[in-house]
Design a protein around this motif. Structure first.
Motif, PDB file in Angstrom:
ATOM      1  N   UNK A   1      26.003  31.316  36.789  1.00  0.00           N
ATOM      2  CA  UNK A   1      26.481  32.439  35.977  1.00  0.00           C
ATOM      3  C   UNK A   1      26.578  33.717  36.802  1.00  0.00           C
ATOM      4  N   UNK A   2      25.546  33.982  37.589  1.00  0.00           N
ATOM      5  CA  UNK A   2      25.536  35.208  38.399  1.00  0.00           C
ATOM      6  C   UNK A   2      26.659  35.195  39.428  1.00  0.00           C
ATOM      7  N   UNK A   3      26.805  34.088  40.162  1.00  0.00           N
ATOM      8  CA  UNK A   3      27.854  34.012  41.183  1.00  0.00           C
ATOM      9  C   UNK A   3      29.244  34.068  40.562  1.00  0.00           C
ATOM     10  N   UNK A   4      29.398  33.503  39.359  1.00  0.00           N
ATOM     11  CA  UNK A   4      30.699  33.565  38.691  1.00  0.00           C
ATOM     12  C   UNK A   4      31.049  35.006  38.330  1.00  0.00           C
ATOM     13  N   UNK A   5      30.071  35.740  37.805  1.00  0.00           N
ATOM     14  CA  UNK A   5      30.307  37.142  37.453  1.00  0.00           C
ATOM     15  C   UNK A   5      30.652  37.956  38.696  1.00  0.00           C
ATOM     16  N   UNK A   6      29.884  37.770  39.758  1.00  0.00           N
ATOM     17  CA  UNK A   6      30.100  38.541  40.981  1.00  0.00           C
ATOM     18  C   UNK A   6      31.445  38.197  41.612  1.00  0.00           C
ATOM     19  N   UNK A   7      31.809  36.919  41.621  1.00  0.00           N
ATOM     20  CA  UNK A   7      33.096  36.511  42.209  1.00  0.00           C
ATOM     21  C   UNK A   7      34.264  37.102  41.443  1.00  0.00           C
ATOM     22  N   UNK A   8      34.222  36.995  40.103  1.00  0.00           N
ATOM     23  CA  UNK A   8      35.312  37.552  39.302  1.00  0.00           C
ATOM     24  C   UNK A   8      35.370  39.068  39.430  1.00  0.00           C
TER      25      UNK A   8
ATOM     26  N   UNK B   1      34.405  40.915  42.009  1.00  0.00           N
ATOM     27  CA  UNK B   1      34.934  41.269  43.328  1.00  0.00           C
ATOM     28  C   UNK B   1      36.438  41.052  43.396  1.00  0.00           C
ATOM     29  N   UNK B   2      36.903  39.938  42.821  1.00  0.00           N
ATOM     30  CA  UNK B   2      38.346  39.683  42.796  1.00  0.00           C
ATOM     31  C   UNK B   2      39.077  40.766  42.005  1.00  0.00           C
ATOM     32  N   UNK B   3      38.495  41.175  40.870  1.00  0.00           N
ATOM     33  CA  UNK B   3      39.108  42.244  40.075  1.00  0.00           C
ATOM     34  C   UNK B   3      39.166  43.545  40.874  1.00  0.00           C
ATOM     35  N   UNK B   4      38.086  43.853  41.589  1.00  0.00           N
ATOM     36  CA  UNK B   4      38.075  45.088  42.373  1.00  0.00           C
ATOM     37  C   UNK B   4      39.101  45.049  43.496  1.00  0.00           C
TER      38      UNK B   4
ATOM     39  N   UNK C   1      29.158  47.336  24.520  1.00  0.00           N
ATOM     40  CA  UNK C   1      29.487  47.809  23.173  1.00  0.00           C
ATOM     41  C   UNK C   1      30.836  47.251  22.727  1.00  0.00           C
ATOM     42  N   UNK C   2      31.772  47.125  23.662  1.00  0.00           N
ATOM     43  CA  UNK C   2      33.109  46.643  23.326  1.00  0.00           C
ATOM     44  C   UNK C   2      33.158  45.126  23.155  1.00  0.00           C
ATOM     45  N   UNK C   3      32.552  44.403  24.116  1.00  0.00           N
ATOM     46  CA  UNK C   3      32.743  42.952  24.179  1.00  0.00           C
ATOM     47  C   UNK C   3      31.486  42.139  23.899  1.00  0.00           C
ATOM     48  N   UNK C   4      30.365  42.817  23.650  1.00  0.00           N
ATOM     49  CA  UNK C   4      29.146  42.098  23.340  1.00  0.00           C
ATOM     50  C   UNK C   4      28.469  41.552  24.589  1.00  0.00           C
ATOM     51  N   UNK C   5      27.352  40.839  24.357  1.00  0.00           N
ATOM     52  CA  UNK C   5      26.599  40.262  25.470  1.00  0.00           C
ATOM     53  C   UNK C   5      27.418  39.180  26.161  1.00  0.00           C
ATOM     54  N   UNK C   6      27.145  38.990  27.458  1.00  0.00           N
ATOM     55  CA  UNK C   6      27.846  37.942  28.192  1.00  0.00           C
ATOM     56  C   UNK C   6      28.344  38.423  29.539  1.00  0.00           C
ATOM     57  N   UNK C   7      29.304  37.686  30.053  1.00  0.00           N
ATOM     58  CA  UNK C   7      29.768  37.928  31.416  1.00  0.00           C
ATOM     59  C   UNK C   7      30.845  38.995  31.506  1.00  0.00           C
ATOM     60  N   UNK C   8      31.636  39.174  30.433  1.00  0.00           N
ATOM     61  CA  UNK C   8      32.789  40.074  30.512  1.00  0.00           C
ATOM     62  C   UNK C   8      32.352  41.497  30.852  1.00  0.00           C
ATOM     63  N   UNK C   9      31.294  41.968  30.209  1.00  0.00           N
ATOM     64  CA  UNK C   9      30.829  43.333  30.471  1.00  0.00           C
ATOM     65  C   UNK C   9      30.413  43.500  31.926  1.00  0.00           C
ATOM     66  N   UNK C  10      29.719  42.498  32.470  1.00  0.00           N
ATOM     67  CA  UNK C  10      29.311  42.579  33.867  1.00  0.00           C
ATOM     68  C   UNK C  10      30.488  42.553  34.828  1.00  0.00           C
ATOM     69  N   UNK C  11      31.472  41.707  34.555  1.00  0.00           N
ATOM     70  CA  UNK C  11      32.652  41.612  35.418  1.00  0.00           C
ATOM     71  C   UNK C  11      33.401  42.934  35.451  1.00  0.00           C
ATOM     72  N   UNK C  12      33.637  43.509  34.271  1.00  0.00           N
ATOM     73  CA  UNK C  12      34.396  44.764  34.212  1.00  0.00           C
ATOM     74  C   UNK C  12      33.598  45.913  34.820  1.00  0.00           C
ATOM     75  N   UNK C  13      32.288  45.966  34.555  1.00  0.00           N
ATOM     76  CA  UNK C  13      31.479  47.059  35.083  1.00  0.00           C
ATOM     77  C   UNK C  13      31.434  47.031  36.606  1.00  0.00           C
ATOM     78  N   UNK C  14      31.123  45.867  37.170  1.00  0.00           N
ATOM     79  CA  UNK C  14      31.050  45.757  38.628  1.00  0.00           C
ATOM     80  C   UNK C  14      32.433  45.914  39.260  1.00  0.00           C
ATOM     81  N   UNK C  15      33.455  45.326  38.626  1.00  0.00           N
ATOM     82  CA  UNK C  15      34.800  45.385  39.201  1.00  0.00           C
ATOM     83  C   UNK C  15      35.357  46.789  39.246  1.00  0.00           C
ATOM     84  N   UNK C  16      35.216  47.536  38.147  1.00  0.00           N
ATOM     85  CA  UNK C  16      35.766  48.894  38.106  1.00  0.00           C
ATOM     86  C   UNK C  16      34.955  49.830  38.992  1.00  0.00           C
ATOM     87  N   UNK C  17      33.618  49.705  38.954  1.00  0.00           N
ATOM     88  CA  UNK C  17      32.801  50.560  39.818  1.00  0.00           C
ATOM     89  C   UNK C  17      33.096  50.305  41.296  1.00  0.00           C
ATOM     90  N   UNK C  18      33.399  49.069  41.657  1.00  0.00           N
ATOM     91  CA  UNK C  18      33.660  48.732  43.058  1.00  0.00           C
ATOM     92  C   UNK C  18      34.918  49.387  43.593  1.00  0.00           C
TER      93      UNK C  18
END
Length: 576
Positions: free
Chosen positions: A85-92, A94-97, A143-160
């Motif tokens: 789960x962690x590597x999937x979030x980080x990979x997505x 990074x790709x988004x960034x 707050x927008x998408x609830x618990x899970x991976x989407x919030x982490x992907x968008x947060x890390x991707x946009x901040x990057x």
């Protein structure tokens, strides 16, 4: 009669001034450095970081060690699931960034978007995304998408985008204009010039930056578990909140090992793809012809650093790149990257319907964050913002004291032997692989909740970044100057002080303020786990749904970060 007159006294020639008068710029640099030192010493004293504090904490440290053993590792299946789960979030993420940064960097680079409002808007986007902590973005997206991976992907991707976009823009500005001019002369459109003449030159820097950002995102993903992002970080936060220290420290050690292994693999991939040598500069004719895919001499194929042009029976030219070992290896890397992205997308378990619902509710959610509010605790927020700055100042000073000897011994041109340099390079890699959160957890348990734990955690973590920057700056100095000083009979220490250190001083000052900038944002994040500062109030405001207070805290942090970055930019210009 001849009258002999006494000789006229010779006018005394003015002595040559050997020491130049200090300029206003040099005085300003000295004042800023003195102010930083005094503020840092004051911060260390205010946070009560002294020998007595460590002595009082020895009992807590012994008690903590006795409570964590034996370590309680989760079953192998659970560890693999959390790691996936962690590597999937980080990979997505990074790709988004990478995708977002490639677009932003084209608009931010001077040679692709010269002198237009779009360029300034892109530069502002880079600055804003870098200044807003990823945990704030995670709160919004949860707050927008609830618990899970989407919030982490968008947060890390946009901040990057704040880091990756800036690095990509710099790489684009450093490209040679020759290939692009040749394509423009041939009638190519703007996009064709970028794809054919800019991206191929910047690709090595793009790959290196993406791999480096992957390492950073992996460490950052751990702390996002404290706000509800799935993966190892969430399990670690649950263990520490329930004071299940054997499970928590087992997961912490696993995170450290995972980060170190990923960083070593990332470094090996960078070296394999890019090599250790800088690209050779070629003449204009070679650059232009190479950008067009090769050339033909006397009707036969000529070998070049790229595709080979071949004459077909009909008399036309076709580009047919040979399948060399290097091309095969790069193709395999590309295929592995595509498979990894596909697996990460599948492993993230993104709910498209929930994603669409969250996007639809975006205006309503943003209304919760605006206008900013204080919640009646404005004075306390100012005090805690000052504490956050104190944590960053104290951590930067203590980190500098730790990083300087390690960075010096890690520099190959300064270390006594190559073995010593290699050993301290390994130390730097290991420390860089440990997330600041892990250090914070350890110091919180040992010294208790508060700013002292945060400052100590960041000071140890600074060894990884600041030590590497110091070592690299020392290695980049001009060897001929050092040899000239040594030929004059200077000792090893005299050569270091008079030649090596003097050349690298401007870079070292820039690294110092960069570390301070990093520590201010990191101090905010560590406040989430109880390491003092305004981050604690940020987390509490999010938990009780006071999102207007969250916005106020973000603006306060943004103002401080922008002030520090402005001082750092002025210092770099003044000392260059």
């Amino acid at each position: 009669m001849t009258v002999l007159l006494p000789p006229r006294p010779r006018e005394r020639e003015p002595e040559a001034r050997t020491v130049p008068r200090p300029s206003l710029t040099s005085i300003g640099v000295t004042v800023v450095l003195a102010a930083w030192l005094l503020a840092s010493l004051w911060s260390v004293a205010s946070l009560k970081i002294n020998v007595a504090t460590f002595a009082d904490s020895l009992g807590n440290a012994a008690d903590f060690v006795s409570r964590i053993f034996p370590l309680d590792y989760p079953p192998l299946g659970e560890i693999l699931t959390m790691t996936g789960q962690t590597l999937a979030i980080v990979t997505c993420a990074t790709a988004l960034s990478v995708i977002l940064s490639a677009l932003v960097s084209l608009a931010a680079a001077r040679n692709t978007t010269p002198g237009t409002p779009l360029r300034w808007a892109a530069r502002a986007t880079v600055v804003v995304t870098r200044a807003i902590p990823e945990i704030v973005l995670a709160i919004l997206f949860l707050r927008l998408f609830g618990l899970g991976a989407v919030a982490g992907i968008l947060a890390l991707g946009i901040h990057s985008v704040g880091m990756v976009g800036k690095m990509y823009a710099d790489a684009i500005e450093d490209t040679d204009a020759g290939p692009r001019d040749a394509l423009r002369a041939a009638g190519a459109t703007w996009w064709q010039q970028v794809v054919g003449g800019v991206f191929p030159q910047a690709l090595p820097a793009f790959v290196a930056t993406a791999l480096h950002r992957f390492d950073i995102n992996l460490r950052a993903s751990v702390i996002l578990g404290y706000v509800g992002v799935s993966g190892i970080g969430m399990e670690l936060s649950l263990a520490m909140k329930t004071m299940n220290y054997p499970r928590g420290m087992a997961l912490a050690l696993f995170v450290v090992a995972l980060c170190v292994v990923i960083e070593l693999i990332s470094g090996a991939v960078r070296r394999s793809l890019l090599g250790d040598r800088a690209p050779k500069r070629r003449g204009l004719r070679e650059r232009v012809l190479s950008a067009r895919g090769g050339w033909v001499e006397n009707g036969s194929a000529a070998k070049v650093d790229g595709p080979v042009a071949m004459r077909t029976p009909g008399g036309d030219y076709r580009i047919s790149p040979p399948w060399t070992g290097e091309r095969i290896r790069r193709t395999l890397y590309l295929g592995a990257t595509v498979l990894a992205l596909a697996a990460a997308t599948w492993g993230s378990d993104i709910d498209l319907s929930r994603l669409a619902e969250g996007i639809t509710s975006l205006p309503r959610t943003l209304d919760l964050f605006f206008p900013p509010g204080t919640g009646g605790i404005w004075d306390e927020l100012l005090v805690q913002l000052l504490v956050t700055v104190q944590i960053a100042l104290a951590a930067t000073l203590l980190g500098l004291l730790l990083a300087v000897p390690i960075g010096i011994l890690a520099a190959r041109n300064v270390a006594p032997t190559p073995g010593v340099a290699k050993f301290f390079r390994i130390v730097i890699v290991v420390v860089r692989g440990i997330p600041d959160l892990i250090f914070a957890i350890i110091f919180i348990v040992v010294t208790g909740l508060g700013a002292t734990a945060g400052a100590l955690a960041l000071s140890v973590g600074a060894v990884g970044l600041l030590g590497k920057l110091i070592a690299d700056s020392l290695e980049e100095t001009d060897v001929s100057v050092q040899q000239a000083v040594s030929a004059g009979g200077a000792s090893r220490s005299q050569v270091f002080a008079a030649a090596t250190l003097r050349q690298s001083a401007p870079a070292l000052v820039a690294h110092l303020f960069y570390q301070l900038d990093v520590n201010i944002r990191a101090a905010t994040l560590l406040g989430v786990v109880g390491a003092g500062g305004i981050g604690f109030y940020l987390m509490n405001a999010a938990r009780v749904l006071q999102f207007d207070v969250v916005t106020t805290i973000v603006l306060m942090i943004f103002a401080v970060v922008m002030a520090v970055e402005g001082i750092a930019m002025w210092m770099r210009r003044a000392m260059s």
